[in-house]
Design an enzyme around this catalytic site. Structure first.
Site, PDB file in Angstrom:
ATOM      1  N   ASP A 260       0.848  -1.195   0.000  1.00 29.70           N
ATOM      2  CA  ASP A 260       0.000   0.000   0.000  1.00 29.70           C
ATOM      3  C   ASP A 260       0.879   1.238   0.000  1.00 29.70           C
ATOM      4  O   ASP A 260       2.081   1.174   0.272  1.00 29.70           O
ATOM      5  CB  ASP A 260      -0.934   0.010   1.217  1.00 29.70           C
ATOM      6  CG  ASP A 260      -2.197   0.837   0.972  1.00 29.70           C
ATOM      7  OD1 ASP A 260      -2.234   1.579  -0.032  1.00 29.70           O
ATOM      8  OD2 ASP A 260      -3.130   0.762   1.788  1.00 29.70           O
TER       9      ASP A 260
ATOM     10  N   ASP B 229      -2.962  -2.983  -2.878  1.00 29.08           N
ATOM     11  CA  ASP B 229      -3.922  -1.941  -2.535  1.00 29.08           C
ATOM     12  C   ASP B 229      -3.438  -0.624  -3.131  1.00 29.08           C
ATOM     13  O   ASP B 229      -2.295  -0.498  -3.565  1.00 29.08           O
ATOM     14  CB  ASP B 229      -4.056  -1.817  -1.014  1.00 29.08           C
ATOM     15  CG  ASP B 229      -5.422  -1.297  -0.589  1.00 29.08           C
ATOM     16  OD1 ASP B 229      -6.106  -0.705  -1.437  1.00 29.08           O
ATOM     17  OD2 ASP B 229      -5.790  -1.481   0.585  1.00 29.08           O
TER      18      ASP B 229
END
Length: 822
Positions: free
Chosen positions: A592, A663
């Site tokens: 992420d 993500d």
């Protein structure tokens, strides 16, 4: 847990429903939008340049709804998002069969169309040339009778009608008695499986908390569906000018402070009811500056007075600069828009507002809708579409009928998972996926052999009583979970100044402690960052910070102490619990990105990988600086290489299977990531395994994780239970995707998470992929329940956020095997 609670953060399993984030998606900004990166000053030298030809961008007034902006150099036009076919070729069916079937409703309505429905595309030109998109649209609307239902984006026209000739000439006269010739050239017929036919996107944002709807239409598995979701926009009563005055009064370098507060902010101008993102500020120009409007030089002051009867009070305020939306630029509007601070109202919430729990609770009373209330509002919205004259006409023009009932579909509830505690004692997490009470009778999965024996605590003198009481409770709570904690060395400081804490931390670290616990009087971000920098950048010592309010909470002290003990166990490199996992040789990776709130030109990416949870149940983490505007993760492969080498170091071999959860990808970046990043990772994995003399490359799956979606599911008038999977009807035919409701939500409506498997050689069936993903949602150790995304994604987000908000550079490598960022 306690440290998260002390800093005012929300537990992962509590759902606070707001309008979905739009920073990574091609739609209007919402209240949860991430600030956009500040553009370079050089890009904004052109708003005041004079146009050179009639074809160049014409200097016009800012943000008035008829083109906006004040000129600018030509920008390379980007293509609209297209449907990206990411379904692996060897996937025959993406539907699973495991679990118990349930009937669900979704926030979708079917669009019924005639069997012969086709869309014809035309290229439209005007003679003489018309600069303003709004004027072009008005001239075209005079011929609605022969065009039928149509959409016009400023250049291309899409219509349900095939005109008699491939090139049609239309003539019209404007209100100013100017004659125009419109030439419509037939480009082709668009089938409903092509992306251009699906770019219908309707939005409504109304009223200080403005309720509205977000709607979109596209082809799903078998039907064209309209997705409708409740949205809210927060409007603030102050203006950007008020923020400027506050900066002037409180800081010496008011310009830099004003930039920090305003850049990236989404503002609304009441005079035309439009929103803009502030990309830069020009302190060298004022509203007295002139621009060309209808062949005359007009000042901003005069323009707003004549057109809107608005008097600008401060003629010396700076000007705000906003980049126009791509759709507006394609329609012929200028690239840059000039805004006046006192005419702009900020939207959304600041970090200070978000930390105000009373404000957030008051907002939640209006925005957090229970499933029944949400369904009622969606049905009301449907009735309005069926009865409003404008929507009736549009549906009729396009030969469409909107179904009156929410889409009904089949879902499946996966069986409750078994949680593994000390001595491999396996117990069910239950239907609500919450195993908090199981800690009363079960020890932690792994703990330090000799316990926590060398550690220190720091506290101001006036809080020493609360400190000792908390330490006693912490030792008792840990003992109940079979974790040994010895009494710490106390360091009592005379005051709570940041410098005093740092000196005490330095003194503690000289004694080589396993951990340092700091009792602080309140949530002070500067103090928190200072302590974390000292411990993670200079000394590589895990720290635990707890506020005096939490330590003095006598009613819930045992619960808080239990959570802190679990956190401490993780920060020492051990595992509180595990799941029943049948696969060996598996590495799961979460990735992420988090932007720096204070410096929007910086961002940090984090990667967290499991080290074969079948054997040692530990994690490896690494973090690096990256570009906030780059969709491709340039640092991904070096970070993966570190994780692979750590795995090989611990197991003397590389993993057989790698499950990668990515993500932080917006819809507009999916094609670029799919075509470049995925291919690059696959090729480099093969090379790395060949270099290490492995027999064959790993079985590998790359999964895009998306949380910011509008899809909602309803189980009767309740939320679906944890473990609910949907892999049909509302999924997309060009993807190997599924929705998973992994967490239990007691307030508001649960938000499912979308998983898109864009590459897979992992040799897992859809059932196994869905079940494994659900299992991974049980391993986030800040919460004894499931999280919305797999734990490795949640860890990566937590780590990237810590570095981006407090450390501003990667921590020492000695911490990479410890969950120090919890």
């Amino acid at each position: 847990m306690a440290e998260e609670q002390s800093r005012g953060r929300r537990r992962p399993s509590r759902e606070y429903h707001q309008a979905p984030s739009t920073s990574r998606r091609p739609r209007e900004p919402s209240i949860t939008e991430e600030p956009r990166a500040k553009l370079s000053r050089r890009e904004f030298e052109s708003p005041y340049e004079k146009p050179t030809t009639s074809k160049d961008s014409v200097k016009r007034h800012p943000g008035a709804g008829d083109g906006g902006g004040a000129g600018g150099r030509k920008k390379r036009e980007r293509v609209s998002y297209e449907i990206v076919h990411t379904k692996p070729t060897d996937i025959v069916s993406k539907r699973g069969t495991g679990g118990r079937e349930i009937r669900l409703l979704a926030n979708y309505y079917r669009l019924l169309t005639t069997p012969t429905w086709k869309i014809h595309q035309y290229h439209v030109t005007f003679a003489p040339e018309v600069e303003l998109r709004r004027l072009r649209g008005g001239l075209l609307s005079e011929h609605r009778g022969i065009l039928g239902g149509y959409l016009y984006d400023g250049m291309k026209l899409f219509s349900t009608v095939k005109l008699s000739s491939d090139q049609t000439i239309l003539r019209t006269t404007s209100k100013n008695n100017e004659n125009f010739v419109l030439t419509l050239k037939h480009v082709g017929v668009i089938g409903m499986d092509q992306w251009e036919s699906l770019q219908i996107d309707i939005r409504e944002h109304r009223m200080q908390l403005w309720p509205g709807y977000q709607t979109s239409v596209r082809q799903h598995e078998r039907d064209i569906l309209l997705c409708a979701e409740i949205a809210h926009k927060v409007m603030r009563t102050e203006t950007v000018y008020d923020i400027l005055q506050r900066c002037l009064e409180t800081t010496r370098d008011y310009q830099e402070d004003f930039r920090r507060h305003v850049l990236g902010m989404t503002v609304l101008t009441d005079y035309n009811n439009k929103t803009y993102s502030v990309n830069d500020i020009d302190f060298t120009k004022t509203p007295k500056e002139t621009f060309s409007f209808k062949n005359q030089e007009v000042s901003f002051i005069d323009y707003y007075y004549k057109k809107y009867n608005i008097r600008i009070r401060d003629a010396n305020q700076p000007l705000l600069i906003s980049k126009a939306k791509l759709r507006s630029i394609r329609g012929g509007e200028n690239e840059f828009i000039i805004l006046i601070p006192e005419l702009c109202r900020p939207t959304g919430l600041t970090d200070t507002m978000r930390s105000n729990m009373q404000l957030m609770r008051a907002m939640a009373d209006h925005t957090r809708l229970e499933p029944r209330g949400r369904m009622d509002r969606l049905r009301t919205f449907n009735r309005r579409l069926q009865q409003t004259e404008g929507s009736i006409r549009i549906l009729k023009d396009w030969n469409m009928t909107l179904d009156r009932e929410l889409v009904e579909l089949s879902g499946r509830i996966l069986d409750p998972q078994r949680i593994v505690f000390k001595d491999h004692n396996k117990l069910s997490a239950g239907d609500n996926a919450d195993w908090t009470r199981l800690f009363r009778d079960n020890g932690l999965f792994t703990t330090p052999t000799r316990g926590l024996e060398r550690w220190s605590v720091i506290s101001p003198t006036r809080s020493s009583r609360e400190l000792r009481n908390f330490v006693e409770t912490l030792i008792r709570a840990a003992r109940g979970m079979n974790m040994k904690i010895d009494r710490p060395e106390e360091l009592i400081i005379p005051d709570d100044r940041n410098h005093t804490y740092i000196q005490a931390m330095e003194e503690c670290c000289r004694r080589d402690p396993q951990l340092v616990l700091c009792l602080v009087p309140n949530n002070n971000a500067e103090r928190y960052a200072s302590l974390k920098k000292k411990s993670y950048l200079e000394r590589a010592v895990p720290t635990q910070i707890i506020t005096q309010k939490s330590a003095g909470n006598q009613r819930g002290l045992m619960s808080i102490a239990t959570k802190v003990a679990i956190q401490i166990n993780c920060k020492l490199g051990y595992t509180p619990w595990m799941i029943d996992l049948p696969l060996s040789g598996l590495m799961t990776i979460g990735y992420d990105i988090s932007k720096c709130p204070k410096d929007k030109s910086k961002a940090f990416c984090a990667l967290v990988a499991s080290m074969d949870m079948k054997q040692n149940a530990t994690f490896y983490s690494t973090v690096a600086e990256c570009s906030p505007g780059d969709a491709l993760a340039s640092n991904l492969w070096p970070m993966m290489t570190k994780a692979l080498r750590q795995y090989r170091k611990e197991h003397e071999k590389l993993p057989n299977r790698i499950l990668f959860y990515r993500d932080g990808i917006g819809e507009g970046s999916l094609k670029q990531v799919y075509e470049h990043e995925v291919r690059d990772v696959v090729e480099k994995l093969e090379a790395e395994y060949k270099r290490c003399n492995a027999e064959k490359p790993p079985m590998f799956a790359y999964v895009v994780v998306t949380k910011s979606i509008n899809t909602r599911f309803f189980y009767g008038e309740r939320n679906p239970p944890p473990g609910t999977v949907v892999d049909d009807v509302v999924t997309l035919p060009e993807r190997y995707d599924f929705f998973l409701v992994s967490q239990s939500v007691r307030q508001g409506t649960v938000s499912p998470t979308s998983y898109n498997v864009v590459h897979s050689t992992i040799r897992l069936t859809p059932d196994q992929m869905q079940l494994l993903t659900y299992k991974m949602c049980h391993l986030y150790y800040n919460w004894s329940g499931t999280t919305r995304v797999p734990a490795v994604c949640q860890y990566a987000k937590k780590l990237a956020s810590l570095v981006g908000t407090a450390l501003y550079q990667p921590p020492q490598n000695a911490l990479e095997k410890k969950l120090y960022y919890l």
